[in-house]
Design a protein around this motif. Structure first.
Motif, PDB file in Angstrom:
ATOM      1  N   TRP A  32      43.971  27.507  39.653  1.00 63.63           N
ATOM      2  CA  TRP A  32      42.501  27.750  39.746  1.00 63.63           C
ATOM      3  C   TRP A  32      41.910  27.628  38.534  1.00 63.63           C
ATOM      4  CZ3 TRP A  32      39.076  26.867  43.675  1.00 63.63           C
ATOM      5  CH2 TRP A  32      37.659  27.250  43.402  1.00 63.63           C
ATOM      6  N   SER A  33      40.984  26.739  37.963  1.00 61.16           N
ATOM      7  CA  SER A  33      40.676  25.542  38.616  1.00 61.16           C
ATOM      8  C   SER A  33      40.190  24.426  37.691  1.00 61.16           C
ATOM      9  CB  SER A  33      39.368  25.995  39.598  1.00 61.16           C
ATOM     10  OG  SER A  33      38.283  26.293  38.640  1.00 61.16           O
ATOM     11  N   ILE A  34      39.908  23.357  37.927  1.00 61.92           N
ATOM     12  CA  ILE A  34      39.346  22.306  37.250  1.00 61.92           C
ATOM     13  C   ILE A  34      37.974  22.517  37.483  1.00 61.92           C
ATOM     14  CG2 ILE A  34      39.252  19.755  36.928  1.00 61.92           C
ATOM     15  CD1 ILE A  34      41.745  20.889  36.103  1.00 61.92           C
ATOM     16  N   ALA A  35      37.299  23.180  36.496  1.00 64.20           N
ATOM     17  CA  ALA A  35      35.728  23.129  36.315  1.00 64.20           C
ATOM     18  C   ALA A  35      35.580  23.538  34.818  1.00 64.20           C
ATOM     19  CB  ALA A  35      35.448  24.258  37.186  1.00 64.20           C
ATOM     20  N   ASP A  36      34.293  23.359  34.521  1.00 68.21           N
ATOM     21  CA  ASP A  36      33.900  23.705  33.295  1.00 68.21           C
ATOM     22  C   ASP A  36      32.883  24.939  33.185  1.00 68.21           C
ATOM     23  OD1 ASP A  36      31.599  22.701  34.317  1.00 68.21           O
ATOM     24  OD2 ASP A  36      31.502  20.869  32.989  1.00 68.21           O
ATOM     25  N   LYS A  37      32.857  26.155  34.086  1.00 71.40           N
ATOM     26  CA  LYS A  37      32.088  27.067  34.054  1.00 71.40           C
ATOM     27  C   LYS A  37      32.494  27.884  32.814  1.00 71.40           C
ATOM     28  CE  LYS A  37      30.614  30.863  36.947  1.00 71.40           C
ATOM     29  NZ  LYS A  37      30.901  31.565  38.379  1.00 71.40           N
ATOM     30  N   ASN A  38      31.655  28.969  32.354  1.00 67.25           N
ATOM     31  CA  ASN A  38      31.795  29.682  31.261  1.00 67.25           C
ATOM     32  C   ASN A  38      32.533  31.001  31.769  1.00 67.25           C
ATOM     33  OD1 ASN A  38      31.909  30.946  28.789  1.00 67.25           O
ATOM     34  ND2 ASN A  38      29.623  31.699  29.259  1.00 67.25           N
ATOM     35  N   GLU A  39      33.726  30.836  31.898  1.00 68.36           N
ATOM     36  CA  GLU A  39      34.618  31.856  32.649  1.00 68.36           C
ATOM     37  C   GLU A  39      35.995  31.562  32.395  1.00 68.36           C
ATOM     38  OE1 GLU A  39      34.045  32.124  36.948  1.00 68.36           O
ATOM     39  OE2 GLU A  39      34.876  29.978  37.280  1.00 68.36           O
ATOM     40  N   THR A  40      36.913  32.428  32.400  1.00 68.75           N
ATOM     41  CA  THR A  40      38.321  32.245  31.838  1.00 68.75           C
ATOM     42  C   THR A  40      38.834  31.253  32.713  1.00 68.75           C
ATOM     43  OG1 THR A  40      38.342  34.494  31.078  1.00 68.75           O
ATOM     44  CG2 THR A  40      40.327  33.568  31.320  1.00 68.75           C
ATOM     45  N   CYS A  41      38.915  31.422  33.999  1.00 63.43           N
ATOM     46  CA  CYS A  41      39.460  30.542  35.115  1.00 63.43           C
ATOM     47  C   CYS A  41      39.165  29.057  35.131  1.00 63.43           C
ATOM     48  CB  CYS A  41      39.687  31.289  36.444  1.00 63.43           C
ATOM     49  SG  CYS A  41      38.072  30.964  37.063  1.00 63.43           S
ATOM     50  N   SER A  42      38.305  28.655  34.520  1.00 58.36           N
ATOM     51  CA  SER A  42      37.879  27.457  34.480  1.00 58.36           C
ATOM     52  C   SER A  42      38.591  26.709  33.325  1.00 58.36           C
ATOM     53  CB  SER A  42      36.433  27.022  34.296  1.00 58.36           C
ATOM     54  OG  SER A  42      35.706  27.618  35.573  1.00 58.36           O
ATOM     55  N   MET A  43      39.338  25.557  33.592  1.00 58.72           N
ATOM     56  CA  MET A  43      40.054  25.080  32.567  1.00 58.72           C
ATOM     57  C   MET A  43      39.608  24.214  31.533  1.00 58.72           C
ATOM     58  SD  MET A  43      43.503  24.108  35.436  1.00 58.72           S
ATOM     59  CE  MET A  43      44.020  25.363  36.523  1.00 58.72           C
ATOM     60  N   LEU A  44      38.468  23.862  31.654  1.00 60.31           N
ATOM     61  CA  LEU A  44      37.691  22.838  30.804  1.00 60.31           C
ATOM     62  C   LEU A  44      36.625  23.269  30.071  1.00 60.31           C
ATOM     63  CD1 LEU A  44      38.358  19.656  33.058  1.00 60.31           C
ATOM     64  CD2 LEU A  44      39.939  20.356  31.223  1.00 60.31           C
TER      65      LEU A  44
ATOM     66  N   ALA B 145      40.565  39.358  38.847  1.00 62.26           N
ATOM     67  CA  ALA B 145      40.312  38.625  40.248  1.00 62.26           C
ATOM     68  C   ALA B 145      38.650  38.254  40.354  1.00 62.26           C
ATOM     69  CB  ALA B 145      40.191  39.663  41.477  1.00 62.26           C
ATOM     70  N   THR B 146      38.166  38.406  39.293  1.00 61.69           N
ATOM     71  CA  THR B 146      36.789  37.893  39.320  1.00 61.69           C
ATOM     72  C   THR B 146      36.453  36.460  38.552  1.00 61.69           C
ATOM     73  OG1 THR B 146      36.379  38.908  36.821  1.00 61.69           O
ATOM     74  CG2 THR B 146      35.519  40.274  38.731  1.00 61.69           C
ATOM     75  N   GLY B 147      37.783  36.034  38.116  1.00 57.40           N
ATOM     76  CA  GLY B 147      37.785  34.955  37.642  1.00 57.40           C
ATOM     77  C   GLY B 147      37.708  34.867  36.210  1.00 57.40           C
ATOM     78  N   ASP B 148      37.180  36.092  35.629  1.00 56.98           N
ATOM     79  CA  ASP B 148      37.117  36.212  34.128  1.00 56.98           C
ATOM     80  C   ASP B 148      37.883  37.218  33.407  1.00 56.98           C
ATOM     81  OD1 ASP B 148      35.615  35.375  31.739  1.00 56.98           O
ATOM     82  OD2 ASP B 148      33.390  35.788  32.838  1.00 56.98           O
ATOM     83  N   GLY B 149      37.622  37.683  32.125  1.00 58.62           N
ATOM     84  CA  GLY B 149      38.645  38.609  31.468  1.00 58.62           C
ATOM     85  C   GLY B 149      39.827  37.975  30.710  1.00 58.62           C
ATOM     86  N   PRO B 150      40.403  38.636  29.901  1.00 58.41           N
ATOM     87  CA  PRO B 150      41.593  38.085  29.277  1.00 58.41           C
ATOM     88  C   PRO B 150      42.760  37.687  30.156  1.00 58.41           C
ATOM     89  CG  PRO B 150      41.443  40.540  28.929  1.00 58.41           C
ATOM     90  CD  PRO B 150      40.278  40.132  29.703  1.00 58.41           C
ATOM     91  N   ILE B 151      43.333  36.602  29.811  1.00 57.26           N
ATOM     92  CA  ILE B 151      44.866  36.350  30.629  1.00 57.26           C
ATOM     93  C   ILE B 151      45.763  37.231  30.346  1.00 57.26           C
ATOM     94  CG2 ILE B 151      46.375  34.327  30.771  1.00 57.26           C
ATOM     95  CD1 ILE B 151      44.428  32.509  29.620  1.00 57.26           C
ATOM     96  N   ASP B 152      46.370  37.728  31.303  1.00 57.50           N
ATOM     97  CA  ASP B 152      47.498  38.807  31.336  1.00 57.50           C
ATOM     98  C   ASP B 152      48.646  37.843  31.338  1.00 57.50           C
ATOM     99  OD1 ASP B 152      49.505  40.477  31.774  1.00 57.50           O
ATOM    100  OD2 ASP B 152      48.104  41.857  32.849  1.00 57.50           O
ATOM    101  N   THR B 153      49.136  37.211  30.185  1.00 56.68           N
ATOM    102  CA  THR B 153      50.446  36.533  30.041  1.00 56.68           C
ATOM    103  C   THR B 153      51.619  37.171  30.586  1.00 56.68           C
ATOM    104  OG1 THR B 153      49.453  35.375  27.920  1.00 56.68           O
ATOM    105  CG2 THR B 153      51.512  35.103  28.669  1.00 56.68           C
ATOM    106  N   SER B 154      51.812  38.378  30.378  1.00 54.39           N
ATOM    107  CA  SER B 154      53.047  39.155  31.099  1.00 54.39           C
ATOM    108  C   SER B 154      52.978  38.947  32.427  1.00 54.39           C
ATOM    109  CB  SER B 154      53.077  40.177  30.354  1.00 54.39           C
ATOM    110  OG  SER B 154      54.311  41.000  30.967  1.00 54.39           O
ATOM    111  N   SER B 155      52.017  39.271  33.032  1.00 54.97           N
ATOM    112  CA  SER B 155      52.044  39.323  34.540  1.00 54.97           C
ATOM    113  C   SER B 155      51.904  37.771  35.056  1.00 54.97           C
ATOM    114  CB  SER B 155      50.505  40.130  34.974  1.00 54.97           C
ATOM    115  OG  SER B 155      50.598  40.193  36.248  1.00 54.97           O
ATOM    116  N   TRP B 156      50.975  37.104  34.535  1.00 52.79           N
ATOM    117  CA  TRP B 156      51.195  35.672  35.020  1.00 52.79           C
ATOM    118  C   TRP B 156      52.734  35.080  34.995  1.00 52.79           C
ATOM    119  CZ3 TRP B 156      49.849  31.774  37.706  1.00 52.79           C
ATOM    120  CH2 TRP B 156      50.208  30.451  37.336  1.00 52.79           C
ATOM    121  N   ASN B 157      53.264  35.338  33.930  1.00 56.54           N
ATOM    122  CA  ASN B 157      54.946  34.884  33.847  1.00 56.54           C
ATOM    123  C   ASN B 157      55.896  35.416  34.758  1.00 56.54           C
ATOM    124  OD1 ASN B 157      54.372  33.071  31.709  1.00 56.54           O
ATOM    125  ND2 ASN B 157      54.909  34.426  30.251  1.00 56.54           N
ATOM    126  N   THR B 158      55.260  36.751  35.141  1.00 56.10           N
ATOM    127  CA  THR B 158      56.372  37.278  36.042  1.00 56.10           C
ATOM    128  C   THR B 158      56.002  36.837  37.418  1.00 56.10           C
ATOM    129  OG1 THR B 158      56.324  39.556  34.854  1.00 56.10           O
ATOM    130  CG2 THR B 158      56.844  39.613  37.345  1.00 56.10           C
TER     131      THR B 158
END
Length: 334
Positions: free
Chosen positions: A291-303, A263-276
């Motif tokens: 979320w989201s089209i951005a280039d921040k140094n965090e997991t949730c920024s896509m670029l 929920a912080t937008g960081d940390g590893p992607i939980d592929t199993s939970s996302w797919n569920t």
């Protein structure tokens, strides 16, 4: 980027959970290679029919796409070319323009720049026959300012069926009663200028307390849906069970923000939970924007920062989360 709250040992962010009386489809479905890519669907005027998002004939439809990051921090992506690329290369049929409200240089301090950026995305989406969510991206109530903003948006775009209004991204500590009163006031103003476009209403605890909404929904309004947010590494069965109960009760749901990490937008992607989660949304035809089209140094920024402001992103410019979302969009066309 995200706020979060710890209650009784649970990290709480922007979504809710739900039970699943119907079987969940195979959660590994999104790990397969994308199928053939076709034309992105545009359904014309949207409406809400029996708790579902439908086209004008009442056939259930689904929007899938991405949210831009806060406009005040990543304005470089708020342009026509980026919107076109997300449609033509990623197969998104909805984008979300996340207008920051109260940080430095956001809407409250610089409304002209904010409206310029939002209109750039909205106008591009309309030109491309995509849907676009105009998102009041705040965690706090600003009723007077929100009313003025949405009046302007409804006057400008009320005749465009592409436009969707999101009234309050993520209420945090407000009660549902407070959010409901606020939403009813804004809806009333929008409907003076736009009688039929879709309106999205948030809920407390970062748009997770959808169960409170189900107990006391807004009445006597058409074409409104309720926002659910989740971050898959944090929000798992409990929130999906909560959302499922609301869905089974007939509450119209729209996931305007979701991602695979914490929920912080960081940390590893939980592929199993996302797919569920993805399988749950697909099986119930619940629309979503990641979320989201951005280039921040965090997991949730896509670029990555090297990515162009205007699309044409190569594989080396897209971060792992962006690749996951792109694959889901390219695979799941109606």
């Amino acid at each position: 980027m995200k706020k979060f709250l710890i209650i009784a040992g649970l990290i709480v962010s922007s979504c809710s959970e739900a039970s699943t009386p119907d079987p969940i489809p195979n959660p590994d479905v999104t790990t397969q290679d994308p199928g053939p890519v076709g034309e992105v669907n545009y359904f014309g005027q949207l409406k809400v029919t029996d708790g579902k998002l439908t086209n004008s004939e009442g056939t259930a439809v689904m929007l899938r796409g991405v949210s831009f990051g806060w406009h005040n921090w990543w304005p470089r992506f708020y342009n026509t070319s980026a919107v076109k690329w997300l449609k033509n290369d990623w197969n998104a049929n909805v984008v979300r323009a996340a207008m920051g409200v109260d940080p430095a240089d956001a809407y409250l301090e610089n409304p002209e720049f904010a409206i310029e950026k939002i209109k750039a995305v909205v106008d591009a989406a309309i030109a491309e026959n995509m849907y676009v969510i105009i998102d009041w991206h705040s965690h706090d109530l600003y009723p007077a300012q929100a009313k003025d903003f949405f009046i302007e948006m409804a006057k400008t775009y009320g005749d465009k069926p592409h436009v969707i209004y999101e009234l309050f991204n993520e209420p945090d500590y407000e009660t549902w009663e407070e959010v409901k009163v606020y939403s009813e006031e804004i809806i009333s103003e929008i409907r003076k200028h736009d009688p039929d476009n879709l309106i999205l209403v948030g809920s407390p605890t970062w748009s997770q307390d959808i169960h409170l909404v189900a107990q006391n929904p807004i009445l006597d309004q058409e074409n409104i849906m309720y926002v659910l947010h989740f971050y898959a590494a944090t929000h798992k069965d409990y929130l999906r069970e909560r959302a499922e109960k609301a869905y089974q009760a007939g509450l119209p749901l729209f996931v305007t923000e979701c991602a695979g990490m914490e929920a912080t937008g960081d940390g590893p992607i939980d592929t199993s939970s996302w797919n569920t989660w993805l399988s749950w949304m697909e099986s119930r035809k619940i629309s979503w924007a990641a979320w989201s089209i951005a280039d921040k140094n965090e997991t949730c920024s896509m670029l990555f920062p090297a990515a162009s402001s205007e699309g044409n992103w190569t594989g080396s410019q897209i971060k792992p989360w962006g690749e996951v979302v792109k694959k889901a969009l390219k695979k799941n066309l109606d």
